[in-house]
Design a protein around this motif. Structure first.
Motif, PDB file in Angstrom:
ATOM      1  N   PHE A   5     -10.097 -16.544   3.619  1.00 14.49           N
ATOM      2  CA  PHE A   5      -9.138 -15.458   3.407  1.00 14.49           C
ATOM      3  C   PHE A   5      -9.318 -14.357   4.451  1.00 14.49           C
ATOM      4  CE2 PHE A   5      -7.619 -11.658   1.120  1.00 14.49           C
ATOM      5  CZ  PHE A   5      -6.337 -12.091   0.826  1.00 14.49           C
ATOM      6  N   VAL A   6     -10.554 -13.950   4.666  1.00 17.10           N
ATOM      7  CA  VAL A   6     -10.841 -12.906   5.661  1.00 17.10           C
ATOM      8  C   VAL A   6     -10.533 -13.421   7.063  1.00 17.10           C
ATOM      9  CG1 VAL A   6     -12.681 -11.532   6.697  1.00 17.10           C
ATOM     10  CG2 VAL A   6     -12.519 -11.718   4.219  1.00 17.10           C
ATOM     11  N   ALA A   7     -10.856 -14.672   7.348  1.00 16.94           N
ATOM     12  CA  ALA A   7     -10.573 -15.245   8.669  1.00 16.94           C
ATOM     13  C   ALA A   7      -9.072 -15.298   8.935  1.00 16.94           C
ATOM     14  CB  ALA A   7     -11.184 -16.640   8.777  1.00 16.94           C
ATOM     15  N   ALA A   8      -8.283 -15.606   7.909  1.00 11.69           N
ATOM     16  CA  ALA A   8      -6.832 -15.627   8.073  1.00 11.69           C
ATOM     17  C   ALA A   8      -6.316 -14.224   8.390  1.00 11.69           C
ATOM     18  CB  ALA A   8      -6.167 -16.165   6.812  1.00 11.69           C
ATOM     19  N   PHE A   9      -6.808 -13.227   7.687  1.00 13.03           N
ATOM     20  CA  PHE A   9      -6.400 -11.843   7.954  1.00 13.03           C
ATOM     21  C   PHE A   9      -6.792 -11.435   9.370  1.00 13.03           C
ATOM     22  CE2 PHE A   9      -5.062 -10.630   3.748  1.00 13.03           C
ATOM     23  CZ  PHE A   9      -4.275  -9.514   3.985  1.00 13.03           C
ATOM     24  N   LEU A  10      -8.016 -11.763   9.774  1.00 14.13           N
ATOM     25  CA  LEU A  10      -8.462 -11.410  11.122  1.00 14.13           C
ATOM     26  C   LEU A  10      -7.642 -12.135  12.178  1.00 14.13           C
ATOM     27  CD1 LEU A  10     -12.341 -11.284  10.681  1.00 14.13           C
ATOM     28  CD2 LEU A  10     -10.754  -9.373  10.949  1.00 14.13           C
ATOM     29  N   GLY A  11      -7.236 -13.372  11.898  1.00 10.92           N
ATOM     30  CA  GLY A  11      -6.372 -14.100  12.819  1.00 10.92           C
ATOM     31  C   GLY A  11      -5.024 -13.420  12.993  1.00 10.92           C
ATOM     32  N   VAL A  12      -4.445 -12.961  11.891  1.00 13.47           N
ATOM     33  CA  VAL A  12      -3.163 -12.252  11.958  1.00 13.47           C
ATOM     34  C   VAL A  12      -3.329 -10.928  12.708  1.00 13.47           C
ATOM     35  CG1 VAL A  12      -1.412 -11.081  10.555  1.00 13.47           C
ATOM     36  CG2 VAL A  12      -2.218 -13.346   9.903  1.00 13.47           C
ATOM     37  N   LEU A  17      -2.414  -7.920  17.773  1.00  7.44           N
ATOM     38  CA  LEU A  17      -2.988  -7.192  18.899  1.00  7.44           C
ATOM     39  C   LEU A  17      -2.585  -7.848  20.216  1.00  7.44           C
ATOM     40  CD1 LEU A  17      -4.848  -4.896  19.788  1.00  7.44           C
ATOM     41  CD2 LEU A  17      -6.754  -6.499  19.618  1.00  7.44           C
ATOM     42  N   GLY A  18      -2.648  -9.162  20.273  1.00  7.77           N
ATOM     43  CA  GLY A  18      -2.213  -9.887  21.467  1.00  7.77           C
ATOM     44  C   GLY A  18      -0.724  -9.743  21.719  1.00  7.77           C
ATOM     45  N   ALA A  19       0.062  -9.770  20.647  1.00  4.70           N
ATOM     46  CA  ALA A  19       1.508  -9.590  20.797  1.00  4.70           C
ATOM     47  C   ALA A  19       1.817  -8.204  21.337  1.00  4.70           C
ATOM     48  CB  ALA A  19       2.208  -9.806  19.454  1.00  4.70           C
ATOM     49  N   GLY A  20       1.099  -7.203  20.875  1.00  3.38           N
ATOM     50  CA  GLY A  20       1.296  -5.845  21.379  1.00  3.38           C
ATOM     51  C   GLY A  20       0.983  -5.756  22.860  1.00  3.38           C
ATOM     52  N   LEU A  21      -0.109  -6.408  23.280  1.00  7.47           N
ATOM     53  CA  LEU A  21      -0.464  -6.416  24.697  1.00  7.47           C
ATOM     54  C   LEU A  21       0.601  -7.136  25.517  1.00  7.47           C
ATOM     55  CD1 LEU A  21      -2.469  -5.916  27.017  1.00  7.47           C
ATOM     56  CD2 LEU A  21      -3.542  -8.101  26.402  1.00  7.47           C
ATOM     57  N   TYR A  22       1.049  -8.276  25.011  1.00  9.26           N
ATOM     58  CA  TYR A  22       2.079  -9.046  25.724  1.00  9.26           C
ATOM     59  C   TYR A  22       3.368  -8.238  25.865  1.00  9.26           C
ATOM     60  CZ  TYR A  22       5.602 -12.565  26.688  1.00  9.26           C
ATOM     61  OH  TYR A  22       6.646 -13.265  27.237  1.00  9.26           O
ATOM     62  N   TYR A  23       3.825  -7.651  24.768  1.00  7.25           N
ATOM     63  CA  TYR A  23       5.062  -6.871  24.817  1.00  7.25           C
ATOM     64  C   TYR A  23       4.915  -5.651  25.726  1.00  7.25           C
ATOM     65  CZ  TYR A  23       6.519  -9.653  20.786  1.00  7.25           C
ATOM     66  OH  TYR A  23       6.844 -10.667  19.955  1.00  7.25           O
ATOM     67  N   GLY A  29       8.083  -0.786  28.503  1.00 12.26           N
ATOM     68  CA  GLY A  29       8.478   0.408  27.771  1.00 12.26           C
ATOM     69  C   GLY A  29       9.950   0.493  27.421  1.00 12.26           C
ATOM     70  N   THR A  30      10.672  -0.613  27.494  1.00  9.38           N
ATOM     71  CA  THR A  30      12.104  -0.569  27.199  1.00  9.38           C
ATOM     72  C   THR A  30      12.443  -0.915  25.758  1.00  9.38           C
ATOM     73  OG1 THR A  30      12.358  -2.855  27.959  1.00  9.38           O
ATOM     74  CG2 THR A  30      12.714  -1.105  29.580  1.00  9.38           C
ATOM     75  N   SER A  31      11.470  -1.362  24.976  1.00 13.69           N
ATOM     76  CA  SER A  31      11.760  -1.673  23.574  1.00 13.69           C
ATOM     77  C   SER A  31      10.614  -1.179  22.697  1.00 13.69           C
ATOM     78  CB  SER A  31      11.964  -3.183  23.385  1.00 13.69           C
ATOM     79  OG  SER A  31      10.739  -3.855  23.438  1.00 13.69           O
ATOM     80  N   LYS A  32      10.812  -1.302  21.382  1.00 10.76           N
ATOM     81  CA  LYS A  32       9.806  -0.839  20.415  1.00 10.76           C
ATOM     82  C   LYS A  32       8.943  -1.992  19.901  1.00 10.76           C
ATOM     83  CE  LYS A  32      10.738   2.206  17.472  1.00 10.76           C
ATOM     84  NZ  LYS A  32      11.229   2.911  16.300  1.00 10.76           N
ATOM     85  N   ARG A  33       9.004  -3.157  20.559  1.00  6.64           N
ATOM     86  CA  ARG A  33       8.233  -4.301  20.070  1.00  6.64           C
ATOM     87  C   ARG A  33       6.733  -4.038  20.123  1.00  6.64           C
ATOM     88  NH1 ARG A  33      10.479  -9.790  22.620  1.00  6.64           N
ATOM     89  NH2 ARG A  33       9.806  -8.764  24.528  1.00  6.64           N
ATOM     90  N   ALA A  37       4.354  -4.205  16.834  1.00  5.79           N
ATOM     91  CA  ALA A  37       3.222  -5.130  16.743  1.00  5.79           C
ATOM     92  C   ALA A  37       1.929  -4.378  16.438  1.00  5.79           C
ATOM     93  CB  ALA A  37       3.084  -5.922  18.041  1.00  5.79           C
ATOM     94  N   LEU A  38       1.716  -3.256  17.087  1.00  3.67           N
ATOM     95  CA  LEU A  38       0.484  -2.499  16.849  1.00  3.67           C
ATOM     96  C   LEU A  38       0.498  -1.825  15.476  1.00  3.67           C
ATOM     97  CD1 LEU A  38      -0.090  -1.026  20.401  1.00  3.67           C
ATOM     98  CD2 LEU A  38      -1.169  -3.004  19.349  1.00  3.67           C
ATOM     99  N   THR A  39       1.677  -1.437  15.002  1.00  5.79           N
ATOM    100  CA  THR A  39       1.786  -0.879  13.650  1.00  5.79           C
ATOM    101  C   THR A  39       1.437  -1.939  12.611  1.00  5.79           C
ATOM    102  OG1 THR A  39       3.477   0.666  14.376  1.00  5.79           O
ATOM    103  CG2 THR A  39       3.336   0.241  12.010  1.00  5.79           C
ATOM    104  N   ARG A  40       1.941  -3.162  12.806  1.00  2.97           N
ATOM    105  CA  ARG A  40       1.592  -4.250  11.879  1.00  2.97           C
ATOM    106  C   ARG A  40       0.094  -4.517  11.897  1.00  2.97           C
ATOM    107  NH1 ARG A  40       6.337  -6.587  13.995  1.00  2.97           N
ATOM    108  NH2 ARG A  40       5.064  -7.823  15.421  1.00  2.97           N
ATOM    109  N   ARG A  41      -0.528  -4.445  13.086  1.00  2.00           N
ATOM    110  CA  ARG A  41      -1.973  -4.655  13.177  1.00  2.00           C
ATOM    111  C   ARG A  41      -2.726  -3.615  12.366  1.00  2.00           C
ATOM    112  NH1 ARG A  41      -6.354  -2.616  15.866  1.00  2.00           N
ATOM    113  NH2 ARG A  41      -5.035  -1.057  16.840  1.00  2.00           N
ATOM    114  N   ILE A  42      -2.314  -2.369  12.463  1.00  2.00           N
ATOM    115  CA  ILE A  42      -2.967  -1.302  11.714  1.00  2.00           C
ATOM    116  C   ILE A  42      -2.776  -1.501  10.214  1.00  2.00           C
ATOM    117  CG2 ILE A  42      -2.897   1.180  11.228  1.00  2.00           C
ATOM    118  CD1 ILE A  42      -2.262   1.546  14.237  1.00  2.00           C
ATOM    119  N   VAL A  43      -1.573  -1.871   9.813  1.00  2.00           N
ATOM    120  CA  VAL A  43      -1.292  -2.096   8.384  1.00  2.00           C
ATOM    121  C   VAL A  43      -2.139  -3.242   7.852  1.00  2.00           C
ATOM    122  CG1 VAL A  43       0.476  -2.863   6.758  1.00  2.00           C
ATOM    123  CG2 VAL A  43       1.009  -1.089   8.428  1.00  2.00           C
TER     124      VAL A  43
END
Length: 68
Positions: A5-12, A17-23, A29-33, A37-43
């Motif tokens: 369960f914890v590993a699944a959460f850490l994977g998400v 975090l990777g998606a935020g870096l990619y975007y 800086g042209t979109s809010k992606r 992504a970083l907001t979802r990571r924090i949540v």
């Protein structure tokens, strides 16, 4: 089961975090992606910490006393 369960959460969390870096690199800086992504990571991080606290409070998770 708890470790899975914890590993699944850490994977998400790492995925977001990777998606935020990619975007950040692709969108320039042209979109809010990146922000989304970083907001979802924090949540997800806050939810995981909350679940650990609830698990300790209910006795499902037992802290092992590191630092005591």
């Amino acid at each position: 089961m708890k470790i899975l369960f914890v590993a699944a959460f850490l994977g998400v969390i790492l995925y977001n975090l990777g998606a935020g870096l990619y975007y950040m690199l692709v969108d320039k800086g042209t979109s809010k992606r990146t922000v989304n992504a970083l907001t979802r990571r924090i949540v997800f991080s806050i939810v995981l910490i909350g679940l650990v606290v609830v698990g300790i409070a209910t006795g499902v998770v037992e802290p092992h006393g590191v630092g005591v």
